[in-house]
Write an enzyme that holds these catalytic residues in place. Structure first.
Site, short mmCIF file in Angstrom:
data_model
loop_
_atom_site.label_atom_id
_atom_site.label_comp_id
_atom_site.label_asym_id
_atom_site.label_seq_id
_atom_site.Cartn_x
_atom_site.Cartn_y
_atom_site.Cartn_z
N ASP A 37 0.87 -1.17 0.00
CA ASP A 37 0.00 0.00 0.00
C ASP A 37 0.90 1.22 0.00
O ASP A 37 2.10 1.12 0.31
CB ASP A 37 -0.91 0.02 1.24
CG ASP A 37 -2.20 0.81 1.02
OD1 ASP A 37 -2.18 1.80 0.25
OD2 ASP A 37 -3.23 0.45 1.63
N HIS A 38 0.35 2.36 -0.37
CA HIS A 38 1.08 3.61 -0.21
C HIS A 38 0.96 4.06 1.24
O HIS A 38 -0.13 3.99 1.83
CB HIS A 38 0.51 4.69 -1.13
CG HIS A 38 0.83 4.46 -2.57
ND1 HIS A 38 -0.14 4.46 -3.57
CD2 HIS A 38 2.02 4.23 -3.20
CE1 HIS A 38 0.44 4.24 -4.73
NE2 HIS A 38 1.73 4.09 -4.54
N HIS A 94 -5.01 4.01 0.99
CA HIS A 94 -6.12 3.15 0.60
C HIS A 94 -5.91 2.57 -0.79
O HIS A 94 -6.85 2.47 -1.59
CB HIS A 94 -7.45 3.89 0.69
CG HIS A 94 -7.62 4.65 1.98
ND1 HIS A 94 -7.59 4.02 3.20
CD2 HIS A 94 -7.79 5.98 2.24
CE1 HIS A 94 -7.74 4.92 4.16
NE2 HIS A 94 -7.85 6.11 3.60
N HIS A 95 -4.68 2.16 -1.06
CA HIS A 95 -4.31 1.56 -2.35
C HIS A 95 -3.75 0.15 -2.12
O HIS A 95 -2.72 -0.22 -2.65
CB HIS A 95 -3.28 2.44 -3.06
CG HIS A 95 -3.75 3.84 -3.31
ND1 HIS A 95 -2.89 4.91 -3.47
CD2 HIS A 95 -5.01 4.35 -3.41
CE1 HIS A 95 -3.59 6.02 -3.67
NE2 HIS A 95 -4.88 5.70 -3.64
N MET A 96 -4.46 -0.62 -1.35
CA MET A 96 -4.05 -1.99 -1.02
C MET A 96 -4.01 -2.87 -2.27
O MET A 96 -4.93 -2.84 -3.09
CB MET A 96 -5.04 -2.56 -0.01
CG MET A 96 -4.83 -4.00 0.37
SD MET A 96 -6.21 -4.61 1.39
CE MET A 96 -5.96 -3.74 2.92
#
Length: 537
Positions: free
Chosen positions: A295-296, A473-475
């Site tokens: 994730d980021h 929220h870039h899982m």
């Protein structure tokens, strides 16, 4: 238990699954079932206005509301992990930013052995997806289902920010989805006429009118139905009743990076040691299931202005908020008609890089947390930025915590584990501050509120990141594509060693992506549907 049969079953209606289900029904040849655990649709009141996502980010009616396990890499805190639980999945409650990433992202996948996933291979699917109102025809589609626009400048902040970015060598970029991402620009977004565009609105609602499309909401998958090494269906619970449905052709798992590995493990597909720990009989040994979580990890930064009127904070509170609501209702304009991160800066941490490796999002207000992870606009006349290194290397994992199919998965993030990630994250903070100090923006800044001037050295910045950083929220990555021993799916998204089963969502991405993940997931959905139909021919 009854059993119905469909040609294809798509589990999950999100950014990838919604596209797949919609495309598979277009010819009318195939009978398709789409299962969605959530019960709300695109007519849900907070899913329509773009700024309504602040009322969904912690709402269990439309959100899984997961939390990660604490770990020292993020200050021994549990991190809140919102995930969409409604028709359209996270595309129905996310920030609506249109960001398809960089050429290097896709070319890296191809270099890792995922043939057919290079940028030139994927560009036709990007163009097929979109109906863009800007940019070069070489890079953009004009007739796809997703209408893409650009955010409007709601205050003088935006020009101040752009001019300050220009002053430190960051050029204006009229199209960061074109030839190169590097530069500063107003955000591109999936908003049309002041309304959210999601896979629910653009794919599933039209598909629902076709006689060969069945969509079941409130249907939570419990396990895949296996006959030996072939997937033949899925077991799910709906309205308190357990049902089984069968697929004569294929099952496509599109439950997202958190729930796709969970469903595979509940079905006996994964690392045998983990499965046996929870009393699940292994059916197929795939040790990569649930691994490679990425994730980021962003620095959340906030500043106060020294004069009123540059921030839009006053519009988000009291009678002015009611005025904005009326403006939105009548004209579909104002800040309610836009998302949160309306300004994008894609920056190089080092000048010799070919393209950006840092993302900064900015907006002329400050968001503060309320109880239970809620969000609201602060009364402080200021602005926020979140800044992160784009292609992070650190990996964690997601696994089941029990054999209970309704228990949340165990999410184990690991951040800042490599020197590259640490140096890139430090650079993201320093570059953010550099823009803010530059003129003309700098003359209007009174003070840095978060992290604050006490965080200056590299180690102090890392301390702040560990203690206060948050996910973007870039899982992704937990059922990665490839041909190495830890790969879960091949280049056609077929689960290794299992017939009749594919996975298609952010979990198949083998490496971290240079941007938001919703649009790349839709592109994955387009390519998956194309491959499924080609294999059926």
């Amino acid at each position: 238990m009854s059993a119905s049969t469909y040609d294809y079953i798509v589990i999950g209606s999100g950014s990838a699954g919604g596209v797949i289900a919609g495309r598979l029904t277009e010819s009318g040849k195939y009978k398709v079932l789409c299962l969605e655990a959530g019960t709300k649709g695109p007519d849900y009141i907070w899913s329509i206005p773009p700024s309504g996502n602040v009322f969904m980010v912690a709402n269990p009616a439309v959100n899984w509301c997961y939390r990660s396990e604490p770990h020292e890499s993020h200050g021994n805190r549990p991190i809140y992990v919102p995930r969409g639980k409604m028709l359209g999945g996270s595309s129905s409650l996310n920030g609506m930013v249109y960001n398809r990433g960089q050429r290097v992202d896709y070319d890296t996948w191809a270099q890792l052995g995922c043939h057919g996933w290079g940028y030139e291979d994927m560009l036709p699917f990007m163009k097929k997806l979109e109906n863009a109102s800007f940019g070069d025809d070489k890079y953009h589609g004009r007739s796809g289902p997703m209408k893409i626009g650009r955010a409007s400048k709601l205050s003088s902040f935006y020009d101040l920010f752009i001019q300050s970015a220009n002053a430190i060598g960051i050029p204006s970029n009229p199209d960061y989805s074109g030839e190169r991402q590097f530069g500063v620009a107003m955000a591109q977004h999936c908003i049309y006429a002041g309304r959210r565009e999601s896979t629910a609105t653009q794919f599933l609602v039209p598909a629902r009118k076709r006689p060969n499309m069945t969509i079941l909401t409130g249907a939570e998958a419990m396990s895949l139905v296996m006959e030996g090494k072939r997937c033949v269906g899925v077991k799910y619970r709906r309205n308190g009743k357990v049902e089984t449905v069968r697929a004569s052709r294929e099952v496509i798992v599109s439950c997202g990076a958190a729930n796709s590995p969970k469903l595979l493990e509940l079905s006996g597909i994964g690392n045998p040691e983990i499965l046996r720990q929870h009393g699940i009989q292994p059916i197929h040994d795939l040790p990569g299931v649930g691994e490679n979580l990425r994730d980021h990890y962003a620095a959340i930064m906030k500043w106060r202005f020294n004069k009123p009127g540059i921030s839009i904070a006053r519009k988000g509170r009291g009678w002015r908020l009611w005025l904005e609501a009326l403006r939105y209702a009548l004209l579909r304009k104002g800040f309610i008609s836009q998302g949160m991160g309306t300004m994008r800066a894609f920056i190089k941490s080092r000048p010799e890089l070919e393209d950006a490796d840092i993302l900064i999002a900015a907006a002329p207000f400050i968001i503060e947390l309320t109880k239970n992870e809620g969000r609201r606009m602060s009364a402080i006349e200021g602005f926020f930025m979140y800044s992160h290194f784009e292609r992070t290397e650190s990996t964690g994992n997601i696994h089941i915590r029990s054999a209970d199919p309704f228990a949340p998965p165990s999410i184990n993030y690991r951040f800042l584990q490599t020197e590259n990630d640490r140096q890139g994250s430090i650079a993201a903070v320093r570059k953010s501050r550099e823009i803010v100090r530059a003129q003309p923006l700098g003359q209007y800044v009174e003070e840095e509120l978060v992290p604050g001037p006490q965080y200056q050295t590299d180690e102090e910045i890392l301390t702040y990141l560990r203690e206060q950083g948050n996910i973007a929220h870039h899982m992704l990555g937990t059922c990665k594509m490839g041909n190495d021993p830890m790969a879960v799916v091949d280049e056609r998204l077929r689960v290794h060693g299992i017939a009749g089963l594919r996975v298609a969502d952010a979990s198949i991405m083998p490496t971290m992506f240079s941007g938001n993940t919703s649009i790349p997931c839709m592109v994955i959905g387009e390519k998956c549907a194309d491959m499924v139909l080609a294999d059926a021919a």
